[in-house]
Design a protein around this motif. Structure first.
Motif, short mmCIF file in Angstrom:
data_model
loop_
_atom_site.label_atom_id
_atom_site.label_comp_id
_atom_site.label_asym_id
_atom_site.label_seq_id
_atom_site.Cartn_x
_atom_site.Cartn_y
_atom_site.Cartn_z
N ALA A 1 0.66 -1.39 -0.02
CA ALA A 1 0.09 0.02 0.23
C ALA A 1 0.75 1.29 0.16
CB ALA A 1 -1.03 0.02 1.34
N VAL A 2 1.97 1.34 0.61
CA VAL A 2 2.73 2.59 0.64
C VAL A 2 3.15 2.86 -1.09
CG1 VAL A 2 5.04 3.59 1.12
CG2 VAL A 2 4.05 2.00 2.62
N HIS A 3 3.45 1.84 -1.60
CA HIS A 3 3.68 2.25 -3.21
C HIS A 3 2.34 2.58 -3.59
CE1 HIS A 3 7.81 0.90 -2.60
NE2 HIS A 3 8.08 1.05 -3.90
N ALA A 4 1.46 1.83 -3.39
CA ALA A 4 -0.02 2.08 -4.41
C ALA A 4 -0.29 3.68 -4.06
CB ALA A 4 -1.03 1.17 -3.64
N LEU A 5 -0.12 4.00 -2.74
CA LEU A 5 -0.42 5.29 -2.51
C LEU A 5 0.45 6.37 -2.88
CD1 LEU A 5 -2.82 3.81 -0.73
CD2 LEU A 5 -2.59 5.80 0.95
N ALA A 6 1.77 6.03 -3.41
CA ALA A 6 2.85 6.94 -3.58
C ALA A 6 2.55 7.06 -5.18
CB ALA A 6 3.99 6.44 -3.13
N VAL B 1 0.77 5.03 6.44
CA VAL B 1 0.36 3.51 6.10
C VAL B 1 0.64 2.48 7.07
CG1 VAL B 1 0.71 1.62 4.41
CG2 VAL B 1 0.27 4.17 3.51
N LEU B 2 1.96 2.89 7.69
CA LEU B 2 2.20 1.85 8.92
C LEU B 2 1.44 2.06 9.96
CD1 LEU B 2 4.76 1.24 6.81
CD2 LEU B 2 6.16 1.72 8.91
N ARG B 3 1.05 3.12 10.31
CA ARG B 3 0.05 3.47 11.53
C ARG B 3 -1.28 2.55 11.17
NH1 ARG B 3 2.09 9.09 11.55
NH2 ARG B 3 3.82 9.09 12.66
N PHE B 4 -1.85 2.81 10.08
CA PHE B 4 -3.02 1.96 9.58
C PHE B 4 -2.95 0.60 9.54
CE2 PHE B 4 -4.97 -0.20 5.97
CZ PHE B 4 -6.43 0.52 6.37
N LYS C 1 2.74 -3.48 20.01
CA LYS C 1 1.83 -2.35 19.37
C LYS C 1 3.00 -1.04 19.46
CE LYS C 1 -2.69 -3.80 19.19
NZ LYS C 1 -4.19 -3.73 19.89
N GLU C 2 3.57 -1.01 20.74
CA GLU C 2 4.35 0.10 21.04
C GLU C 2 5.52 0.24 19.88
OE1 GLU C 2 3.33 -1.98 23.37
OE2 GLU C 2 1.92 -0.96 24.79
N ALA C 3 6.17 -0.94 19.77
CA ALA C 3 7.25 -0.92 18.92
C ALA C 3 6.75 -0.44 17.46
CB ALA C 3 8.07 -2.30 18.96
N ALA C 4 5.70 -1.18 16.90
CA ALA C 4 5.13 -0.91 15.72
C ALA C 4 4.99 0.66 15.36
CB ALA C 4 3.78 -1.74 15.53
N VAL C 5 4.25 1.41 16.49
CA VAL C 5 3.90 2.66 16.32
C VAL C 5 5.17 3.49 16.48
CG1 VAL C 5 2.69 4.69 17.48
CG2 VAL C 5 1.48 2.52 17.27
N GLY C 6 6.05 3.03 17.44
CA GLY C 6 7.35 3.80 17.50
C GLY C 6 8.15 3.57 16.21
N PHE C 7 8.21 2.71 15.39
CA PHE C 7 9.00 2.35 14.21
C PHE C 7 8.32 3.33 13.21
CE2 PHE C 7 9.03 -0.35 10.37
CZ PHE C 7 10.60 -0.17 10.06
N ASP D 1 -10.39 4.02 3.32
CA ASP D 1 -9.42 4.02 3.93
C ASP D 1 -8.12 4.62 3.20
OD1 ASP D 1 -10.14 2.18 6.01
OD2 ASP D 1 -9.93 0.34 4.85
N ALA D 2 -8.21 4.55 2.09
CA ALA D 2 -7.19 5.31 0.97
C ALA D 2 -7.37 6.76 1.47
CB ALA D 2 -7.39 4.84 -0.35
N LEU D 3 -8.59 7.34 1.28
CA LEU D 3 -8.98 8.69 1.52
C LEU D 3 -8.36 9.20 2.84
CD1 LEU D 3 -9.86 11.65 0.41
CD2 LEU D 3 -12.16 10.83 1.23
N ALA D 4 -8.55 8.35 3.95
CA ALA D 4 -8.05 8.62 4.91
C ALA D 4 -6.83 8.67 5.19
CB ALA D 4 -8.77 7.82 6.29
N ILE D 5 -6.02 7.85 4.82
CA ILE D 5 -4.71 7.78 5.01
C ILE D 5 -3.98 9.33 4.22
CG2 ILE D 5 -2.42 6.64 3.91
CD1 ILE D 5 -3.89 4.15 4.28
N TYR D 6 -4.58 9.68 3.06
CA TYR D 6 -4.06 10.75 2.53
C TYR D 6 -4.46 11.87 3.42
CZ TYR D 6 -3.23 8.68 -2.22
OH TYR D 6 -2.36 7.98 -2.92
#
Length: 383
Positions: A260-265, A287-290, A316-322, A374-379
């Motif tokens: 999805a990162v590439h799809a939205l980029a 995208v990662l937070r989503f 979860k903390e590590a994923a968000v921290g990343f 979702d795509a709109l919300a990420i943008y």
């Protein structure tokens, strides 16, 4: 273990100053009449001259095609193919666009297929001309991937995906990246990190242990060296680590594809001519937070590899921290921090979301399903 396939460039050579040995290397692989594919920016450096001196010194006759554009349109592919008439091999020298054009020219110059025949996955059958890739940025990993991206129409992008177009040799010379502008070093470096992250987390059935191991090593190298390469451009250890990390990330996502990162980029680049690496950087943390809301495990695995200070956190903390650390790294490297910074407004977001949802080849690999909303919300979060 689930069955998987792993394809990559059969030969890799890395070392400072290798560009000066390109003549003897190319003669053995590509023969005595080669087409060098590059872009106008590269022609303004001394790198092309070094390549031509090495080739001519080895008795290799060289034609130069230097009309590559960023996000190359079909017309550039066809012009390069025409320039490849009567050559025995092709060298792509430059960033991902030059190498992508070289791949397709090597394929199409044989006359067995047309460009429209080969769009999609596994459509290109070959044969192709011998092919060497010499990257001058640490970003796309195109020197080891079976992928070439073409701009079709005004803004749409399509891919040619086939092991047939994997180069015969990747020649990595970190000296060639030394004089890159800081913003190019930053954007292409984040692009390479995205390749590793998405390969590791990919929902593709071909996500495999080899790709995951390469992705981890790529992130270890690049997490420790990107900021150094940006702020101290002549730090050759950092430049070498970035170039190798980019290649390893390319090997990873070539076999465990991005999502999805590439799809939205892609729509950001297509409509607003934002460089691909920067487009990725702008949507990456969002995208990662989503994804981390339902599938945090992969990002928690990667977090301490790229950023050792995140070791010991919960999943979860590590994923968000990343995600947060990646956003902070982009900012420290001087990249714009939001879509507004590249001229995108709220009114543009529905168009971007519609186009992103057309990237089904990529979205199917995302660890969390992405809907239109979702795509709109990420943008919106990235605005």
């Amino acid at each position: 273990m689930a069955p998987f396939t792993f394809n990559t460039t059969p030969s890799i050579r890395m070392g400072a100053g290798l560009i000066d040995e390109l003549g003897s290397i190319a003669k053995a692989i590509c023969g005595e009449r080669v087409l060098l594919v590059t872009d106008p920016g590269m022609m303004a450096t001394g790198i092309v001259d070094r390549a031509l001196t090495a080739l001519k010194g080895a008795g290799v006759a060289v034609n130069v095609f230097s009309d590559v554009q960023a996000d190359p349109p079909e017309s550039v592919i066809l012009a390069a193919t025409a320039a490849a008439k009567d050559v025995t091999g092709i060298i792509g020298l430059g960033g991902g666009s030059s190498i992508d054009v070289a791949k397709l020219a090597a394929l199409l110059a044989t006359g067995h297929e047309t460009l429209k025949d080969v769009y999609g996955v596994g459509m290109a059958k070959g044969p192709r001309l011998p092919l060497i890739a010499v990257p001058t940025t640490a970003g796309t990993g195109s020197e080891v991937t079976p992928i070439s991206i073409v701009t079709t129409g005004a803004s749409e992008k399509m891919g040619v995906v086939s092991p047939v177009i994997i180069p015969d040799l990747a020649l990595l010379d970190p000296e060639l990246t030394r004089d890159l502008p800081a913003h190019v070093t930053a954007a292409t470096g984040v692009d390479a990190m995205v390749h590793a992250i998405e390969a590791y987390a990919s929902a593709s059935p071909n996500n495999n242990p080899v790709s995951r191991a390469l992705a981890c090593e790529a992130l270890r190298l690049m997490g420790a060296s990107l900021e150094r390469a940006v702020t101290s451009p002549h730090d050759m250890e950092a430049r070498a680590d970035m170039l190798l990390g980019s290649l390893l990330a390319g090997q990873a996502f070539a076999n465990s594809p991005v999502a999805a990162v590439h799809a939205l980029a892609y729509p950001i680049g297509g409509h607003f001519k934002v460089p691909h690496g920067l487009s990725n950087a702008l949507v990456l943390p969002h995208v990662l937070r989503f994804n981390a809301q339902t599938a945090p495990g992969a990002y928690a695995d990667l977090a301490p590899i790229a950023f050792p200070e995140l070791a010991g956190l919960g999943v979860k903390e590590a994923a968000v921290g990343f995600a947060n650390e990646l956003a902070a790294l982009s900012a420290r490297c001087g990249l714009p921090e939001n879509l507004r910074g590249v001229g995108i407004t709220k009114d543009d977001l529905p168009l971007l979301a519609r186009d992103a949802m057309n990237q089904t080849r990529l979205l199917v690999n995302n660890p969390r399903e992405v809907t239109d909303a979702d795509a709109l919300a990420i943008y919106e979060a990235a605005l």
